[in-house]
Design an enzyme around this catalytic site. Sequence first.
Site, mmCIF file in Angstrom:
data_model
loop_
_atom_site.group_PDB
_atom_site.id
_atom_site.type_symbol
_atom_site.label_atom_id
_atom_site.label_comp_id
_atom_site.label_asym_id
_atom_site.label_seq_id
_atom_site.Cartn_x
_atom_site.Cartn_y
_atom_site.Cartn_z
ATOM 1 N N HIS A 15 -123.930 -16.452 31.433
ATOM 2 C CA HIS A 15 -124.533 -16.250 32.754
ATOM 3 C C HIS A 15 -126.017 -15.940 32.628
ATOM 4 O O HIS A 15 -126.556 -15.751 31.544
ATOM 5 C CB HIS A 15 -123.801 -15.161 33.559
ATOM 6 N N CYS A 34 -131.319 -10.019 30.705
ATOM 7 C CA CYS A 34 -130.216 -10.699 31.394
ATOM 8 C C CYS A 34 -130.726 -11.835 32.265
ATOM 9 O O CYS A 34 -129.943 -12.637 32.755
ATOM 10 C CB CYS A 34 -129.432 -9.708 32.235
ATOM 11 N N HIS A 40 -127.116 -16.392 28.535
ATOM 12 C CA HIS A 40 -126.570 -15.677 27.379
ATOM 13 C C HIS A 40 -125.093 -15.440 27.670
ATOM 14 O O HIS A 40 -124.659 -15.560 28.815
ATOM 15 C CB HIS A 40 -127.311 -14.350 27.155
ATOM 16 N N HIS A 42 -121.143 -13.420 27.178
ATOM 17 C CA HIS A 42 -120.408 -12.163 27.015
ATOM 18 C C HIS A 42 -118.954 -12.474 26.683
ATOM 19 O O HIS A 42 -118.410 -13.483 27.128
ATOM 20 C CB HIS A 42 -120.412 -11.335 28.302
ATOM 21 N N ASP A 80 -113.162 -19.212 31.691
ATOM 22 C CA ASP A 80 -113.292 -19.175 30.228
ATOM 23 C C ASP A 80 -114.119 -20.349 29.696
ATOM 24 O O ASP A 80 -113.875 -21.504 30.076
ATOM 25 C CB ASP A 80 -111.910 -19.176 29.561
ATOM 26 N N HIS A 81 -115.090 -20.022 28.832
ATOM 27 C CA HIS A 81 -116.001 -21.009 28.238
ATOM 28 C C HIS A 81 -116.799 -21.764 29.291
ATOM 29 O O HIS A 81 -117.182 -22.919 29.095
ATOM 30 C CB HIS A 81 -115.258 -21.969 27.301
ATOM 31 N N GLU A 125 -117.933 -5.852 30.507
ATOM 32 C CA GLU A 125 -118.918 -6.866 30.126
ATOM 33 C C GLU A 125 -119.294 -6.691 28.654
ATOM 34 O O GLU A 125 -119.597 -7.650 27.950
ATOM 35 C CB GLU A 125 -120.151 -6.785 31.021
HETATM 36 NI NI NI Z 1 -125.320 -10.496 30.730
#
Ligand code: NI
Length: 136
Positions: A15, A34, A40, A42, A80-81, A125
């Site tokens: 995200h 962020c 990036h 998580h 997911d992914h 997160e």
């Molecule tokens: Ni983040």
Amino acid sequence: MKVTVSRKGHFNAAHRLYRKDWSDEKNELVFDKCSNPNFHGHNYELIVSVTGEIDQETGYVIDIKTLKDIMKEEVEDAFDHKNLNIEVPEFKELNPTAENISVIIYNKIRPRIKSSLDLEITLFETPRNFVTYSGK
Ligand code: NI
């Protein structure tokens, strides 16, 4: 007598936190790393908790297999992914913070759980940072 049944889930997702209507400078000031334009990732950990009376016939509050399937369909298959900003329609116009992701997950799961049962979402997160939403 009320009992809470919980199941853990997991998804990896990328995200970027930013607002289109803010300048790059303001986004960086507020969201810092962020807001990296290249996104990036998580490793999100999820706990879905369902609270209610024990069914006298089955001895269950909810069949955990049912909860597992709902989490797979509504969260893992959807997120997911994925790049949340680009690939998940709910975040086209909504900043994918942990807070907003937890609300979206709640809203996706809530209609699939009996209305007599309470639902709570806890979303990690990072191992140390997590948010909780229970529909209030
Ligand atoms: Ni983040």
